[in-house]
Design an enzyme around this catalytic site. Structure first.
Site, mmCIF file in Angstrom:
data_model
loop_
_atom_site.group_PDB
_atom_site.id
_atom_site.type_symbol
_atom_site.label_atom_id
_atom_site.label_comp_id
_atom_site.label_asym_id
_atom_site.label_seq_id
_atom_site.Cartn_x
_atom_site.Cartn_y
_atom_site.Cartn_z
ATOM 1 N N VAL A 1 -8.686 -17.136 2.744
ATOM 2 C CA VAL A 1 -7.785 -18.221 2.401
ATOM 3 C C VAL A 1 -7.387 -18.344 0.918
ATOM 4 O O VAL A 1 -8.136 -17.972 -0.108
ATOM 5 C CB VAL A 1 -8.580 -19.706 2.765
ATOM 6 C CG1 VAL A 1 -7.616 -20.909 2.494
ATOM 7 C CG2 VAL A 1 -9.309 -19.704 4.067
ATOM 8 N N GLY B 1 -14.184 -15.938 4.747
ATOM 9 C CA GLY B 1 -15.280 -15.605 5.772
ATOM 10 C C GLY B 1 -14.948 -14.696 6.845
ATOM 11 O O GLY B 1 -14.068 -13.841 6.544
ATOM 12 N N GLY B 2 -15.791 -14.659 7.867
ATOM 13 C CA GLY B 2 -15.803 -13.701 8.807
ATOM 14 C C GLY B 2 -14.304 -13.580 9.542
ATOM 15 O O GLY B 2 -13.810 -12.614 10.279
ATOM 16 N N ASP C 1 -17.309 -25.607 16.671
ATOM 17 C CA ASP C 1 -18.046 -25.099 15.524
ATOM 18 C C ASP C 1 -18.127 -26.359 14.417
ATOM 19 O O ASP C 1 -17.804 -26.262 13.278
ATOM 20 C CB ASP C 1 -17.591 -23.921 14.790
ATOM 21 C CG ASP C 1 -18.568 -23.189 13.809
ATOM 22 O OD1 ASP C 1 -19.616 -23.604 14.052
ATOM 23 O OD2 ASP C 1 -18.132 -22.619 13.094
ATOM 24 N N LYS D 1 -3.911 -18.631 5.470
ATOM 25 C CA LYS D 1 -5.168 -17.962 5.729
ATOM 26 C C LYS D 1 -4.710 -16.491 6.278
ATOM 27 O O LYS D 1 -4.046 -16.413 7.220
ATOM 28 C CB LYS D 1 -6.005 -18.556 6.946
ATOM 29 C CG LYS D 1 -7.170 -17.974 7.503
ATOM 30 C CD LYS D 1 -7.910 -18.897 8.488
ATOM 31 C CE LYS D 1 -8.848 -18.094 9.138
ATOM 32 N NZ LYS D 1 -9.742 -19.157 10.233
ATOM 33 N N ILE E 1 -9.073 -18.715 -2.574
ATOM 34 C CA ILE E 1 -9.876 -20.039 -2.682
ATOM 35 C C ILE E 1 -11.097 -20.058 -1.377
ATOM 36 O O ILE E 1 -11.725 -20.952 -1.523
ATOM 37 C CB ILE E 1 -9.228 -21.396 -2.556
ATOM 38 C CG1 ILE E 1 -8.120 -21.323 -1.313
ATOM 39 C CG2 ILE E 1 -8.346 -21.413 -3.664
ATOM 40 C CD1 ILE E 1 -7.348 -22.516 -1.486
#
Length: 420
Positions: free
Chosen positions: A35, A30-31, A148, A50, A27
């Site tokens: 997930v 990313g880097g 972030d 994750k 779902i």
């Protein structure tokens, strides 16, 4: 030491992580990892797990560093217990590979909502910001700096009684003040479109930097693009951020003075996160609401009770290109751009696509970047259901015609057989 030879099985649907978490579907990604939606076999509930970057092929020291990073992320997130922050349930080791087990929230990120709507009303944006700030007040009290905050890391729940619930997520690059640094000295990560000016100059992110990033995020909600605009060249964007001259606001209205306080260039003059929360709460409440209504209420369209995103027809987003930076000459304060090879980018707003995650280091500087193909199938960073492609009416008509003639042919064959 040569890289270790890995024998890890590539996980997929039905794979059982650590003997407990059954993977269902991918779902997000990313880097910093992939997930999955999974089923907790022990507690019989859905969770988001994750998969931290695999240690396969890494040296033992590098693999150990990845495991420590995962433990650190889990430890940091576990310190928070706030209704507006994604909860961390567990850190699991599967064949030596670390997995983070988190609360599953069917949702859309603010970035996805903005991709469909372009902007939000100032009071809606202020309420979202106030709830995020409330969670971050608790994080800062625990000595945690998020580093972030951006539209892609703010989730709004969809469906059920939690529809409209706001949660901040992805503490993957967060840092507790008393934590041991696991990266080289001076490394700073984040998304440049939402950097505070001091961070763009290479300073270590602090609580005041989170306040600025929250202000930049709310600015994007109401204005439709980040405070320093959009630029394909990340180095040029960093120059703009470092100079701290934001673009004039045209849609913020009475929210503008609040945003200008959050976007104060000097970190020492910026409000605390608690002060930012209170200012945003007061604006969102107006003359009729209360602080508790703003901080605990679900995000809805005024007068309708319907979550704002539920009124949108366009529920998809596409990934824009990350154009590589080559041969750039960096300013004295500019960070190095470190790309993650082979990573899948979680969709953010169009503006965010021009701002790949950066890692800044002290000089000497070098530049590398990553590029990613456009028009990918979007993945929901809020762990919601994957986007499905609807069957069009023309396709349905073609199928119906084919079935009609197939049945007709069968009837003709039967008639001929009976006549004989």
């Amino acid at each position: 030491m040569p890289p270790s030879v890995g024998t890890h099985h590539a996980p997929g649907p039905q794979y059982l992580v650590a003997g407990r978490y059954r993977l269902k579907s991918r779902i997000g990604g990313g880097g910093m990892g992939t997930v999955w939606l999974a089923r907790d076999q022990l507690l019989d509930r859905e969770v988001a797990v994750k998969q931290v970057i695999s240690t396969e092929g890494l040296t033992e020291d590098s693999a150990d560093n990845v495991r420590k990073r995962a433990m650190r992320e889990g430890r940091i997130a576990a310190k928070l217990s706030h209704r507006n922050a994604i909860a961390m349930h567990d850190v699991a080791l599967d064949r030596g590979e670390p997995w983070l087990v988190m609360e599953y929230l069917p949702s859309r990120s603010v970035a996805q909502i903005l991709h469909a709507t372009t902007t939000l009303e100032p009071r809606e944006a202020a309420q979202i910001g106030a709830q995020v700030a409330d969670a971050m007040v608790e994080a800062h009290a625990a000595g945690i700096v998020h580093r972030d905050i951006k539209p892609g890391n703010i989730l709004i729940a969809e469906g059920g009684r939690n529809a409209g619930l706001v949660k901040i997520t992805d503490f993957g690059i967060s840092r507790a003040k008393d934590d041991v640094t696991l990266t080289q000295t001076g490394v700073i990560t984040g998304t440049p479109a939402y950097f505070a000016p001091e961070v763009a100059r290479g300073a270590e992110p602090m609580e005041a930097s989170d306040v600025y990033s929250l202000g930049a995020t709310i600015y994007t909600m109401v204005e439709g693009q980040p405070p320093f605009g959009v630029d394909d060249n990340s180095i040029t964007l960093l120059h703009k951020v470092a100079r701290a001259r934001i673009n004039p606001m045209t849609k913020a209205g009475e929210l503008e003075p609040v945003l200008l306080r959050l976007l104060e260039p000097s970190p020492t003059k910026r409000p605390t996160m608690a002060e930012a929360r209170d200012a945003l709460t007061a604006f969102a409440a107006g003359s009729r609401g209360t602080k508790d209504q703003v901080l605990t209420g679900l995000i809805t369209r005024p007068g309708t009770g319907t979550p704002v995103w539920a009124q949108r027809n366009n529920r998809s987003s596409t990934t824009g290109p990350h154009r590589p930076v080559a041969g750039a000459t960096l300013p004295p304060y500019a960070p190095t751009i470190a790309g993650d090879r082979g990573s899948r980018d979680v969709p953010h707003t169009r503006q965010e696509h021009h701002s790949p995650t950066l890692m800044s280091t002290p000089p000497p500087y070098s530049v590398t970047s990553r590029s990613s193909s456009s028009h990918r199938q979007p993945m929901n960073p809020g762990y919601g259901e994957p986007t499905r492609t609807p069957v069009t009416s023309s396709t349905a008509l073609a199928v119906s015609v084919f079935v009609f003639f197939a049945v007709l042919a069968v009837l003709v064959v039967l008639a001929i057989a009976l006549l004989r």
